[in-house]
Scaffold this motif. Structure first.
Motif, PDB file in Angstrom:
ATOM      1  N   THR A  34      51.082  39.569  26.363  1.00  0.00           N
ATOM      2  CA  THR A  34      50.991  40.966  27.317  1.00  0.00           C
ATOM      3  C   THR A  34      49.634  39.758  28.340  1.00  0.00           C
ATOM      4  OG1 THR A  34      50.539  42.318  25.129  1.00  0.00           O
ATOM      5  CG2 THR A  34      49.240  42.523  26.836  1.00  0.00           C
ATOM      6  N   PHE A  35      49.899  40.277  29.631  1.00  0.00           N
ATOM      7  CA  PHE A  35      49.044  39.980  30.333  1.00  0.00           C
ATOM      8  C   PHE A  35      48.616  41.390  31.212  1.00  0.00           C
ATOM      9  CE2 PHE A  35      48.654  39.635  35.224  1.00  0.00           C
ATOM     10  CZ  PHE A  35      48.408  38.309  35.158  1.00  0.00           C
ATOM     11  N   THR A  36      47.431  41.204  31.339  1.00  0.00           N
ATOM     12  CA  THR A  36      46.730  42.255  31.583  1.00  0.00           C
ATOM     13  C   THR A  36      45.625  41.878  33.159  1.00  0.00           C
ATOM     14  OG1 THR A  36      44.852  41.629  30.282  1.00  0.00           O
ATOM     15  CG2 THR A  36      46.007  43.512  30.162  1.00  0.00           C
ATOM     16  N   THR A  37      45.530  42.792  33.570  1.00  0.00           N
ATOM     17  CA  THR A  37      44.805  42.321  35.420  1.00  0.00           C
ATOM     18  C   THR A  37      43.997  43.517  35.828  1.00  0.00           C
ATOM     19  OG1 THR A  37      44.335  40.924  37.083  1.00  0.00           O
ATOM     20  CG2 THR A  37      46.398  41.803  36.948  1.00  0.00           C
ATOM     21  N   THR A  38      43.607  43.283  36.858  1.00  0.00           N
ATOM     22  CA  THR A  38      43.212  44.627  37.688  1.00  0.00           C
ATOM     23  C   THR A  38      43.464  44.169  38.963  1.00  0.00           C
ATOM     24  OG1 THR A  38      41.559  46.102  36.498  1.00  0.00           O
ATOM     25  CG2 THR A  38      41.633  46.452  38.911  1.00  0.00           C
ATOM     26  N   LEU A  39      44.771  44.876  39.707  1.00  0.00           N
ATOM     27  CA  LEU A  39      45.147  44.216  41.090  1.00  0.00           C
ATOM     28  C   LEU A  39      44.171  44.951  42.315  1.00  0.00           C
ATOM     29  CD1 LEU A  39      48.854  44.378  41.325  1.00  0.00           C
ATOM     30  CD2 LEU A  39      47.692  42.347  40.435  1.00  0.00           C
ATOM     31  N   VAL A  77      46.791  35.438  45.383  1.00  0.00           N
ATOM     32  CA  VAL A  77      46.840  34.918  43.698  1.00  0.00           C
ATOM     33  C   VAL A  77      46.399  35.825  43.062  1.00  0.00           C
ATOM     34  CG1 VAL A  77      45.477  33.498  42.765  1.00  0.00           C
ATOM     35  CG2 VAL A  77      46.621  32.678  44.608  1.00  0.00           C
ATOM     36  N   VAL A  78      47.368  36.457  41.806  1.00  0.00           N
ATOM     37  CA  VAL A  78      46.622  36.987  40.550  1.00  0.00           C
ATOM     38  C   VAL A  78      46.033  36.594  39.571  1.00  0.00           C
ATOM     39  CG1 VAL A  78      47.927  39.394  38.905  1.00  0.00           C
ATOM     40  CG2 VAL A  78      48.742  38.979  41.912  1.00  0.00           C
ATOM     41  N   GLU A  79      45.352  36.975  39.195  1.00  0.00           N
ATOM     42  CA  GLU A  79      44.257  36.297  38.336  1.00  0.00           C
ATOM     43  C   GLU A  79      44.513  37.445  37.223  1.00  0.00           C
ATOM     44  OE1 GLU A  79      40.826  34.676  39.786  1.00  0.00           O
ATOM     45  OE2 GLU A  79      41.811  33.192  40.743  1.00  0.00           O
ATOM     46  N   GLY A  80      44.307  36.479  36.193  1.00  0.00           N
ATOM     47  CA  GLY A  80      44.959  37.682  34.318  1.00  0.00           C
ATOM     48  C   GLY A  80      44.473  36.834  33.456  1.00  0.00           C
ATOM     49  N   GLU A  81      44.621  38.010  32.390  1.00  0.00           N
ATOM     50  CA  GLU A  81      44.438  37.032  30.943  1.00  0.00           C
ATOM     51  C   GLU A  81      46.215  37.211  29.990  1.00  0.00           C
ATOM     52  OE1 GLU A  81      41.220  39.128  28.797  1.00  0.00           O
ATOM     53  OE2 GLU A  81      39.843  37.326  30.114  1.00  0.00           O
ATOM     54  N   LEU A  82      46.086  36.117  29.516  1.00  0.00           N
ATOM     55  CA  LEU A  82      47.515  36.865  28.938  1.00  0.00           C
ATOM     56  C   LEU A  82      47.020  36.030  27.767  1.00  0.00           C
ATOM     57  CD1 LEU A  82      50.597  36.254  28.425  1.00  0.00           C
ATOM     58  CD2 LEU A  82      50.421  33.201  28.948  1.00  0.00           C
ATOM     59  N   SER A  83      47.328  36.904  26.628  1.00  0.00           N
ATOM     60  CA  SER A  83      47.828  37.008  25.538  1.00  0.00           C
ATOM     61  C   SER A  83      48.780  36.253  24.811  1.00  0.00           C
ATOM     62  CB  SER A  83      46.692  38.692  25.215  1.00  0.00           C
ATOM     63  OG  SER A  83      46.110  39.382  25.420  1.00  0.00           O
TER      64      SER A  83
END
Length: 189
Positions: free
Chosen positions: A93-98, A114-120
């Protein structure tokens, strides 16, 4: 009772005014590459992914790891069982707030970001970033595609042992521990 009904009705009406974006699986793709024996690079994909994007910019993309497709059935099975361990960790799962500027673009415009987020993945979560081109194709269609691959490291997600197991069972001299990942995703309201 009447007051509670009015509050509930207001909440339902206001939430339906904000349409959520949904990932169009038929128009979206996710690829990764592996290199074996220091010179043979192959492109693989996942055949399924889903996702949503709220009007507030909250993005979530899920990938069923059992949908890995390497074009070789036994390798698919080995990756599912030995690398991803889908019986314990079925989904990445990848999650972020754009940022708002990506959501508020006019139809027919594009913007690099550049989109930064968290990969689980595999029971671990780590930050990742993707260089993307976001295009608002229409008021109801938003597309994002990588403009450069992102390297996902096996060490970061506890996958090094799985890579080594794949290398041993296939009798290979080496398999790289970093996989370049690219994608193109389309969201529709």
């Amino acid at each position: 009772m009447f007051k509670q009904s009015v509050v509930l009705l207001s909440a339902l009406l206001s939430s339906s005014a904000f349409a959520q974006w949904t990932l169009d699986e038929t128009q979206s793709s996710l690829h990764f590459m592996s290199t074996k024996n220091a010179q043979v690079t192959e492109v693989h994909r996942f055949d399924a992914l889903s996702g949503s994007l709220s009007d507030a910019g909250v993005l979530s993309i899920s990938v069923p790891l059992s949908s890995v497709n390497t074009n070789i059935a036994i390798r698919n099975t080995r990756m599912q069982e030995m690398l991803f361990e889908v019986s314990k960790y079925p989904t990445a799962t990848f999650t972020t707030t754009l940022p708002a500027d990506l959501l508020d673009m006019d139809a027919g415009t594009s913007q690099a970001a550049v989109v930064e987020g968290e990969l689980s993945l595999h029971g671990m979560t780590a930050p990742v970033s993707f260089n993307v081109m976001v295009s608002k194709l229409s008021d109801d269609t938003l597309q994002a595609s990588t403009i450069a691959p992102t390297l996902i490291g096996a060490d970061t997600f506890g996958l090094k042992g799985g890579v080594e197991a794949l290398q041993n069972i296939a009798g290979l001299q080496s398999i790289t521990f970093n996989a370049p990942v690219t994608f193109s995703v389309t969201f529709e309201k």
